[in-house]
Write a protein that holds these residues in place. Structure first.
Motif, PDB file in Angstrom:
ATOM      1  N   VAL B  30      93.204 -50.665  41.240  1.00 17.97           N
ATOM      2  CA  VAL B  30      94.241 -51.475  40.598  1.00 17.97           C
ATOM      3  C   VAL B  30      95.279 -50.549  39.938  1.00 17.97           C
ATOM      4  O   VAL B  30      96.470 -50.842  39.920  1.00 17.97           O
ATOM      5  N   MET B  31      94.824 -49.406  39.433  1.00 19.86           N
ATOM      6  CA  MET B  31      95.755 -48.412  38.878  1.00 19.86           C
ATOM      7  C   MET B  31      96.721 -47.939  39.966  1.00 19.86           C
ATOM      8  O   MET B  31      97.943 -47.934  39.771  1.00 19.86           O
ATOM      9  N   GLU B  32      96.187 -47.558  41.113  1.00 21.09           N
ATOM     10  CA  GLU B  32      97.054 -47.063  42.185  1.00 21.09           C
ATOM     11  C   GLU B  32      98.037 -48.128  42.656  1.00 21.09           C
ATOM     12  O   GLU B  32      99.178 -47.830  43.004  1.00 21.09           O
ATOM     13  N   ASP B  43      99.976 -45.220  32.580  1.00 18.42           N
ATOM     14  CA  ASP B  43     100.291 -43.792  32.680  1.00 18.42           C
ATOM     15  C   ASP B  43      99.388 -43.090  33.685  1.00 18.42           C
ATOM     16  O   ASP B  43      99.847 -42.288  34.495  1.00 18.42           O
ATOM     17  N   ALA B  44      98.089 -43.344  33.605  1.00 17.69           N
ATOM     18  CA  ALA B  44      97.133 -42.750  34.535  1.00 17.69           C
ATOM     19  C   ALA B  44      97.238 -41.228  34.582  1.00 17.69           C
ATOM     20  O   ALA B  44      97.276 -40.634  35.648  1.00 17.69           O
ATOM     21  N   ASP B  45      97.237 -40.611  33.408  1.00 17.87           N
ATOM     22  CA  ASP B  45      97.412 -39.161  33.340  1.00 17.87           C
ATOM     23  C   ASP B  45      96.399 -38.386  34.180  1.00 17.87           C
ATOM     24  O   ASP B  45      96.743 -37.366  34.768  1.00 17.87           O
ATOM     25  N   CYS B  46      95.153 -38.840  34.218  1.00 16.01           N
ATOM     26  CA  CYS B  46      94.139 -38.045  34.932  1.00 16.01           C
ATOM     27  C   CYS B  46      94.054 -38.427  36.401  1.00 16.01           C
ATOM     28  O   CYS B  46      93.238 -37.880  37.139  1.00 16.01           O
ATOM     29  N   GLY B  47      94.883 -39.362  36.825  1.00 15.74           N
ATOM     30  CA  GLY B  47      94.934 -39.689  38.246  1.00 15.74           C
ATOM     31  C   GLY B  47      93.728 -40.475  38.737  1.00 15.74           C
ATOM     32  O   GLY B  47      93.458 -40.504  39.931  1.00 15.74           O
ATOM     33  N   GLY B  48      92.996 -41.085  37.814  1.00 15.76           N
ATOM     34  CA  GLY B  48      91.888 -41.931  38.257  1.00 15.76           C
ATOM     35  C   GLY B  48      90.509 -41.324  38.070  1.00 15.76           C
ATOM     36  O   GLY B  48      89.533 -41.836  38.593  1.00 15.76           O
ATOM     37  N   ALA B  49      90.440 -40.228  37.316  1.00 20.35           N
ATOM     38  CA  ALA B  49      89.157 -39.543  37.146  1.00 20.35           C
ATOM     39  C   ALA B  49      88.321 -40.126  36.014  1.00 20.35           C
ATOM     40  O   ALA B  49      87.278 -39.579  35.677  1.00 20.35           O
ATOM     41  N   CYS B  50      88.765 -41.222  35.421  1.00 27.46           N
ATOM     42  CA  CYS B  50      88.060 -41.831  34.293  1.00 27.46           C
ATOM     43  C   CYS B  50      87.941 -40.831  33.144  1.00 27.46           C
ATOM     44  O   CYS B  50      86.924 -40.735  32.482  1.00 27.46           O
ATOM     45  N   ALA B  51      89.011 -40.068  32.943  1.00 27.03           N
ATOM     46  CA  ALA B  51      88.952 -39.015  31.929  1.00 27.03           C
ATOM     47  C   ALA B  51      90.027 -39.144  30.865  1.00 27.03           C
ATOM     48  O   ALA B  51      90.065 -38.352  29.933  1.00 27.03           O
ATOM     49  N   CYS B  52      90.946 -40.115  30.993  1.00 31.04           N
ATOM     50  CA  CYS B  52      92.075 -40.123  30.054  1.00 31.04           C
ATOM     51  C   CYS B  52      92.279 -41.442  29.319  1.00 31.04           C
ATOM     52  O   CYS B  52      92.923 -41.473  28.277  1.00 31.04           O
ATOM     53  N   ALA B  53      91.775 -42.531  29.852  1.00 30.97           N
ATOM     54  CA  ALA B  53      91.927 -43.865  29.250  1.00 30.97           C
ATOM     55  C   ALA B  53      93.391 -44.285  29.086  1.00 30.97           C
ATOM     56  O   ALA B  53      93.720 -45.025  28.162  1.00 30.97           O
ATOM     57  N   THR B  54      94.285 -43.827  29.965  1.00 31.23           N
ATOM     58  CA  THR B  54      95.688 -44.267  29.888  1.00 31.23           C
ATOM     59  C   THR B  54      96.048 -45.208  31.043  1.00 31.23           C
ATOM     60  O   THR B  54      97.195 -45.274  31.479  1.00 31.23           O
ATOM     61  N   CYS B  55      95.043 -45.941  31.522  1.00 29.64           N
ATOM     62  CA  CYS B  55      95.300 -46.909  32.600  1.00 29.64           C
ATOM     63  C   CYS B  55      94.706 -48.261  32.204  1.00 29.64           C
ATOM     64  O   CYS B  55      94.299 -49.046  33.049  1.00 29.64           O
ATOM     65  N   HIS B  56      94.678 -48.499  30.899  1.00 26.49           N
ATOM     66  CA  HIS B  56      94.063 -49.692  30.312  1.00 26.49           C
ATOM     67  C   HIS B  56      94.797 -50.975  30.725  1.00 26.49           C
ATOM     68  O   HIS B  56      96.014 -51.035  30.677  1.00 26.49           O
ATOM     69  N   ARG B  89      89.788 -53.280  30.701  1.00 22.60           N
ATOM     70  CA  ARG B  89      89.215 -52.427  31.755  1.00 22.60           C
ATOM     71  C   ARG B  89      90.115 -51.211  31.946  1.00 22.60           C
ATOM     72  O   ARG B  89      91.297 -51.233  31.601  1.00 22.60           O
ATOM     73  N   LEU B  90      89.536 -50.166  32.514  1.00 30.26           N
ATOM     74  CA  LEU B  90      90.351 -49.049  33.000  1.00 30.26           C
ATOM     75  C   LEU B  90      90.674 -49.375  34.451  1.00 30.26           C
ATOM     76  O   LEU B  90      89.773 -49.514  35.282  1.00 30.26           O
ATOM     77  N   SER B  91      91.966 -49.516  34.730  1.00 36.55           N
ATOM     78  CA  SER B  91      92.341 -50.032  36.050  1.00 36.55           C
ATOM     79  C   SER B  91      92.006 -49.056  37.175  1.00 36.55           C
ATOM     80  O   SER B  91      91.919 -49.458  38.330  1.00 36.55           O
ATOM     81  N   CYS B  92      91.792 -47.790  36.861  1.00 34.66           N
ATOM     82  CA  CYS B  92      91.425 -46.846  37.932  1.00 34.66           C
ATOM     83  C   CYS B  92      89.979 -47.044  38.362  1.00 34.66           C
ATOM     84  O   CYS B  92      89.537 -46.459  39.342  1.00 34.66           O
ATOM     85  N   GLN B  93      89.243 -47.853  37.589  1.00 36.57           N
ATOM     86  CA  GLN B  93      87.838 -48.075  37.932  1.00 36.57           C
ATOM     87  C   GLN B  93      87.626 -49.422  38.620  1.00 36.57           C
ATOM     88  O   GLN B  93      86.497 -49.826  38.872  1.00 36.57           O
TER      89      GLN B  93
HETATM   90  S1  FES Z   1      93.663 -42.918  35.176  1.00 39.06           S
HETATM   91 FE1  FES Z   1      92.668 -41.723  33.650  1.00 39.06          FE
HETATM   92  S2  FES Z   1      91.062 -43.039  33.067  1.00 39.06           S
HETATM   93 FE2  FES Z   1      92.087 -44.231  34.561  1.00 39.06          FE
END
Ligand code: FES
Ligand SMILES: Cc1cc2nc3c(=O)[nH]c(=O)nc-3n(C[C@H](O)[C@H](O)[C@H](O)COP(=O)(O)OP(=O)(O)OC[C@H]3O[C@@H](n4cnc5c(N)ncnc54)[C@H](O)[C@@H]3O)c2cc1C
Lengths: 427, 112
Positions: B30-32, B43-56, B89-93
């Motif tokens: 959903v983030m992508e 923002d998705a700073d970490c690109g989906g690695a579940c490491a930044c929490a900026t895709c809320h 949710r984190l949209s990258c997940q």
């Molecule tokens: S993009 Fe970094 S946690 Fe989702």
């Protein structure tokens, strides 16, 4: 595009106080990687209205590097999921993206950059975001076919193609990239040796306990990890067929990866006379010794008030946040950059997250049990928390970021006590 | 873009109320879907690695069952996002599939 200046194109060029770059000035960014793209985007978010030109040597549009050693190499992620932005973004944000263009010189007097084709592009403000190149130490045989490095997408593709059909991979260097490639290559079914000169993995940035724990993890997945293993030569006549260690032992390999860190891309800046010392020196606003030139990302060295020394960080977070600081300064709303550095690494099913920097720590506090695969190591200096290494422990990592920024002095006994929720340290 | 790839309709609603109804390819997150369709606010700073929490994002209540539960890593990362709610949710997940055709997510005021 030639050295056409955009100054004054819009009526009422609003030069802001103390910074002469009006909203309509031309900003040129060299390096279309994470930092360069982030700077271009941040300039637009901050309301910069003038032309933005983003010049990159690679053919690919700005992309994420972290997956190159992880999901992209293991085959889980296709290339089109690496792009930081879709093609339409550049039109929408009016960012002129020039890929496949290498800048060969800076002409500070005339405020223009010169490309390999001899084109001159004028700027009002210049941002250097050239990252760096994978280091190739002077090991005999390092230039043989079959020897790889990993920094760019093209290098990842070359490595991936070489691994196709190969049986054994030897990796020189057990830093993050070396270890991540080891994990990805094991997933692809290769036999992997990792050769590290230091006495443990990740010796440059991680604590001995963490390095040792990751060493054991890799051995558990069948990696032949050798520490205190100096490499004397890469062997082979026509192409690499192995590695010889200083003690004479020989490791056979079809493919050799040198994962020995990064040379920051400072050559343009050096040749132009900007102050450099393992990185281009910048202030808290990413400004170099030339007020009209900024430097950001892996190539830039800034003074950290938090750590009381200069730092050059190689991380996505640093690329993004320093880019924002440069954009803020250019747009006349400076906000000093003094980050709590953070970083992550994925290896097998393990997520490592590190907040802060451990150098200078005099006390370590362990929380959780390494045997159980989830734990955090807190590092203090004179009682102040300066770093946290978190293995599958996101709350510890996230809390530590805030505590480090606040220069917190946590009680080690409570920190160690897993029945004390991390949240409690924030009040 | 292959015509045989399933595209799910996803509606992103910004905090301001602005709606973006877009088609997102099966298998992406959903983030992508937001990044590729120039939906602002993630923002998705970490690109989906579940490491930044900026895709809320907030998942619309009707969809909570179909987006599945949070992983424990996601849960802990989310704890530190701003204005977290039960449907955060984190949209990258969240992986896009046919089951999510019609999904509605709302974006928070700010990330991080
Ligand atoms: S993009 Fe970094 S946690 Fe989702
Ligand atoms: C394999 C790998 C895995 C990584 N994993 C992680 C991770 O898990 N987490 C994390 O936080 N960080 C990770 N990193 C680090 C992170 O990717 C970098 O810190 C980040 O990409 C730095 O961004 P940058 O823009 O400074 O440099 P880059 O992304 O390297 O961009 C610089 C760009 O400038 C271009 N350039 C250089 N010179 C010129 C010139 N003269 N003219 C035109 N263009 C030029 C280069 O071609 C390059 O495209 C990883 C890096 C690698 C290589």
């Amino acid at each position: 595009m030639t050295s056409r200046r955009a100054r004054g194109v819009l009526a009422g060029d609003q030069s802001s106080k103390g910074s002469a770059a009006g909203v309509s000035s031309h900003i040129v960014i060299i390096g279309a990687g994470q930092a360069g793209l982030s700077a271009a985007e941040a300039l637009r978010k901050r309301g910069h209205d003038g032309p933005v030109t983003l010049i990159g040597e690679e053919d690919a549009p700005p992309y994420q590097r972290p997956p190159l050693s992880k999901g992209y190499l293991s085959g889980e992620l296709p290339a089109d999921r690496l792009w930081l932005k879709p093609p339409a973004f550049y039109d929408m944000a009016k960012i002129t993206l020039r890929t496949g263009v290498r800048v060969t010189a800076l002409d500070r007097a005339a405020k223009r950059v010169i490309t390999a084709d001899g084109e001159a592009i004028g700027y009002d403000r210049l941002i250097l975001a050239t990252g760096g190149a994978a280091r190739r130490p002077a090991i005999p045989g390092a230039d043989l076919p079959g020897v790889h490095v990993l920094r760019t997408l093209a290098e990842a593709d070359a490595l991936s193609a070489a691994l196709q059909g190969a049986r054994r991979l030897a990796i020189i260097g057990a830093g993050y990239i070396g270890l991540e490639v080891a994990a990805s290559a094991r997933k692809r079914g290769l036999e992997v040796s990792v050769l590290e000169a230091a006495d443990r993995p990740m010796s440059r940035t991680a604590s001995p306990l963490l390095g040792g724990w990751f060493g054991a993890l890799h051995r558990g997945y069948g990696v032949d990890l050798q520490v205190s293993a100096g490499v004397a030569a890469i062997t082979g006549a026509q192409r690499a067929d192995g590695v010889r260690l200083s003690d004479g032992e020989r490791i056979e390999a079809d493919v050799v990866l040198i994962a020995a860190g990064l040379n920051p891309g400072v050559s343009l800046a050096e040749a132009a006379g900007l102050d450099c010392a393992d990185g281009v020196l910048v202030d808290a606003h990413a400004r170099t010794s030339d007020r009209d030139i900024f430097a950001i990302g892996d190539m830039a060295r800034f003074d950290s008030e938090l750590y009381g020394r200069s730092l050059r960080l190689e991380s996505v977070q640093n690329a993004i946040e320093q880019a924002k600081a440069a954009a803020a300064a250019i747009c006349g709303a400076p906000a000093p950059y003094d980050p709590v550095p953070w970083f992550w690494s994925d290896q097998y099913a393990i997520k490592l997250q590190i907040a802060g920097l451990i150098e200078g720590a005099d006390q370590m506090v362990r929380r959780g049990d390494p045997e159980e695969g989830a734990f955090a190591l807190f590092h203090l200096k004179d009682g102040v928390l300066i770093a946290c290494e978190a293995v599958n422990s996101a709350p510890e990592f996230m809390t530590a970021q805030r505590m480090i920024a606040a220069r917190a002095r946590p009680d080690p006994d409570r920190l160690r006590d897993v029945t004390v929720a991390m949240r409690e340290f924030l009040s | 873009m292959g015509s045989d790839v399933f595209m799910a309709k996803i509606t992103y609603i910004e905090a301001s109320g602005a709606e973006h109804a877009v088609d997102v390819e099966d298998g992406l997150t959903v983030m992508e879907g937001a990044i590729r369709n120039l939906v602002p606010g993630i923002d998705a700073d970490c690109g989906g690695a579940c490491a930044c929490a900026t895709c809320h994002v907030y998942v619309d209540s009707d969809w909570a069952d179909r987006t599945g539960p949070r992983s424990s890593m996601e849960e802990s990362m989310l704890d530190f996002a701003s204005d977290v709610r039960d449907n955060s949710r984190l949209s990258c997940q969240i992986k896009v599939s046919e089951a999510l055709d019609g999904l509605i997510v709302r974006l928070p005021e700010q990330q991080g």
